[in-house]
Design a protein around this motif. Structure first.
Motif, PDB file in Angstrom:
ATOM      1  N   ASN A 155       2.619  22.435  33.815  1.00  0.00           N
ATOM      2  CA  ASN A 155       3.243  21.350  34.562  1.00  0.00           C
ATOM      3  C   ASN A 155       2.978  20.048  33.816  1.00  0.00           C
ATOM      4  OD1 ASN A 155       3.993  19.329  36.294  1.00  0.00           O
ATOM      5  ND2 ASN A 155       2.882  20.109  38.066  1.00  0.00           N
ATOM      6  N   ALA A 156       3.939  19.615  33.008  1.00  0.00           N
ATOM      7  CA  ALA A 156       3.819  18.382  32.245  1.00  0.00           C
ATOM      8  C   ALA A 156       4.688  17.277  32.850  1.00  0.00           C
ATOM      9  CB  ALA A 156       4.207  18.630  30.791  1.00  0.00           C
ATOM     10  N   THR A 157       4.906  17.342  34.166  1.00  0.00           N
ATOM     11  CA  THR A 157       5.761  16.373  34.843  1.00  0.00           C
ATOM     12  C   THR A 157       5.013  15.104  35.234  1.00  0.00           C
ATOM     13  OG1 THR A 157       5.278  17.258  37.043  1.00  0.00           O
ATOM     14  CG2 THR A 157       7.167  18.216  35.848  1.00  0.00           C
ATOM     15  N   MET A 158       3.713  15.122  35.200  1.00  0.00           N
ATOM     16  CA  MET A 158       2.852  14.036  35.688  1.00  0.00           C
ATOM     17  C   MET A 158       2.921  13.931  37.214  1.00  0.00           C
ATOM     18  SD  MET A 158       1.382  13.280  32.961  1.00  0.00           S
ATOM     19  CE  MET A 158       0.303  12.015  33.581  1.00  0.00           C
ATOM     20  N   LEU A 159       3.444  14.964  37.864  1.00  0.00           N
ATOM     21  CA  LEU A 159       3.512  15.038  39.321  1.00  0.00           C
ATOM     22  C   LEU A 159       2.813  16.294  39.793  1.00  0.00           C
ATOM     23  CD1 LEU A 159       7.352  14.415  39.756  1.00  0.00           C
ATOM     24  CD2 LEU A 159       5.540  12.728  40.154  1.00  0.00           C
ATOM     25  N   ASP A 160       2.275  16.252  40.984  1.00  0.00           N
ATOM     26  CA  ASP A 160       1.818  17.476  41.620  1.00  0.00           C
ATOM     27  C   ASP A 160       3.039  18.110  42.272  1.00  0.00           C
ATOM     28  OD1 ASP A 160      -0.757  16.903  40.848  1.00  0.00           O
ATOM     29  OD2 ASP A 160      -1.365  16.110  42.794  1.00  0.00           O
ATOM     30  N   LEU A 161       3.289  19.362  41.959  1.00  0.00           N
ATOM     31  CA  LEU A 161       4.410  20.103  42.515  1.00  0.00           C
ATOM     32  C   LEU A 161       3.874  21.279  43.308  1.00  0.00           C
ATOM     33  CD1 LEU A 161       6.693  20.128  39.334  1.00  0.00           C
ATOM     34  CD2 LEU A 161       6.944  18.670  41.355  1.00  0.00           C
ATOM     35  N   TRP A 162       4.755  22.052  43.914  1.00  0.00           N
ATOM     36  CA  TRP A 162       4.383  23.249  44.644  1.00  0.00           C
ATOM     37  C   TRP A 162       5.289  24.373  44.179  1.00  0.00           C
ATOM     38  CZ3 TRP A 162       3.890  18.387  46.189  1.00  0.00           C
ATOM     39  CH2 TRP A 162       2.696  18.019  46.813  1.00  0.00           C
TER      40      TRP A 162
ATOM     41  N   CYS B 115       3.216  29.157  49.735  1.00  0.00           N
ATOM     42  CA  CYS B 115       3.482  27.895  49.041  1.00  0.00           C
ATOM     43  C   CYS B 115       2.156  27.405  48.456  1.00  0.00           C
ATOM     44  CB  CYS B 115       4.051  26.889  50.038  1.00  0.00           C
ATOM     45  SG  CYS B 115       4.581  25.337  49.319  1.00  0.00           S
ATOM     46  N   SER B 116       2.100  27.267  47.135  1.00  0.00           N
ATOM     47  CA  SER B 116       0.852  26.892  46.447  1.00  0.00           C
ATOM     48  C   SER B 116       1.042  25.600  45.683  1.00  0.00           C
ATOM     49  CB  SER B 116       0.437  27.988  45.458  1.00  0.00           C
ATOM     50  OG  SER B 116       0.293  29.219  46.115  1.00  0.00           O
ATOM     51  N   ILE B 117       0.000  24.776  45.654  1.00  0.00           N
ATOM     52  CA  ILE B 117       0.078  23.530  44.894  1.00  0.00           C
ATOM     53  C   ILE B 117      -0.001  23.829  43.402  1.00  0.00           C
ATOM     54  CG2 ILE B 117      -2.400  23.037  44.979  1.00  0.00           C
ATOM     55  CD1 ILE B 117      -1.470  20.017  45.360  1.00  0.00           C
ATOM     56  N   TRP B 118       0.727  23.053  42.644  1.00  0.00           N
ATOM     57  CA  TRP B 118       0.726  23.169  41.188  1.00  0.00           C
ATOM     58  C   TRP B 118       0.445  21.777  40.634  1.00  0.00           C
ATOM     59  CZ3 TRP B 118       5.526  23.834  37.605  1.00  0.00           C
ATOM     60  CH2 TRP B 118       5.108  24.224  36.333  1.00  0.00           C
ATOM     61  N   ILE B 119      -0.821  21.495  40.461  1.00  0.00           N
ATOM     62  CA  ILE B 119      -1.283  20.185  40.019  1.00  0.00           C
ATOM     63  C   ILE B 119      -0.794  19.926  38.596  1.00  0.00           C
ATOM     64  CG2 ILE B 119      -3.357  18.818  39.506  1.00  0.00           C
ATOM     65  CD1 ILE B 119      -4.744  20.429  41.752  1.00  0.00           C
ATOM     66  N   HIS B 120      -0.446  18.647  38.321  1.00  0.00           N
ATOM     67  CA  HIS B 120       0.055  18.339  36.980  1.00  0.00           C
ATOM     68  C   HIS B 120      -0.987  18.708  35.926  1.00  0.00           C
ATOM     69  CE1 HIS B 120      -2.069  14.558  37.919  1.00  0.00           C
ATOM     70  NE2 HIS B 120      -2.148  14.370  36.618  1.00  0.00           N
ATOM     71  N   GLU B 121      -0.481  19.205  34.819  1.00  0.00           N
ATOM     72  CA  GLU B 121      -1.242  19.725  33.677  1.00  0.00           C
ATOM     73  C   GLU B 121      -1.875  21.090  33.947  1.00  0.00           C
ATOM     74  OE1 GLU B 121      -0.848  18.571  30.649  1.00  0.00           O
ATOM     75  OE2 GLU B 121       0.330  16.949  31.502  1.00  0.00           O
ATOM     76  N   HIS B 122      -1.648  21.677  35.104  1.00  0.00           N
ATOM     77  CA  HIS B 122      -2.141  23.030  35.359  1.00  0.00           C
ATOM     78  C   HIS B 122      -1.065  24.035  34.978  1.00  0.00           C
ATOM     79  CE1 HIS B 122      -5.887  22.331  37.970  1.00  0.00           C
ATOM     80  NE2 HIS B 122      -5.639  21.244  37.270  1.00  0.00           N
TER      81      HIS B 122
END
Length: 116
Positions: A40-47, A55-62
């Motif tokens: 995740n290189a969006t600089m946003l936390d996504l799910w 539904c799981s969190i996908w923290i930026h850079e993870h």
């Protein structure tokens, strides 16, 4: 004597061909077993939801890993209701961008995909 040498040659040749063919199949998708790692290189936390799971969190850079039979949907909200990626990229989409064959890609802002 000549016929036994010919039989041995044919047997060795067939074994070499079948071994080579299995290597070609294995090399056709070197990421098939391990999957493709997506960063995740969006600089946003996504799910995300994997195979319609929780539904799981996908923290930026993870990272998460997608395998050929997985379906992963990426969302911009914690309720997993607002798609972040309109087409929800599939394993095949990620694999097509993995130009250096390291089994890794990244998602940039706007759901733009790139090789790692």
């Amino acid at each position: 004597m000549k016929s036994s040498a010919l039989i041995l040659f044919v047997a060795l040749y067939a074994a070499a061909l079948s071994g080579g063919a299995s290597r070609l199949v294995a090399n056709d998708d070197p990421c098939g077993t391990s999957g493709i790692t997506v960063r995740n290189a969006t600089m946003l936390d996504l799910w995300y939801k994997k195979n319609d799971g929780a539904c799981s969190i996908w923290i930026h850079e993870h990272l998460f890993t997608i395998k050929p039979k997985d379906a992963i949907k990426i969302y911009s909200d914690m309720d997993c209701k607002t798609p972040y990626c309109p087409g929800n990229p599939s394993y095949k989409d990620y694999k097509s961008l993995d130009e250096n064959a390291d089994c890794g890609v990244k998602i940039l802002p706007g759901c733009n995909l790139s090789d790692m």
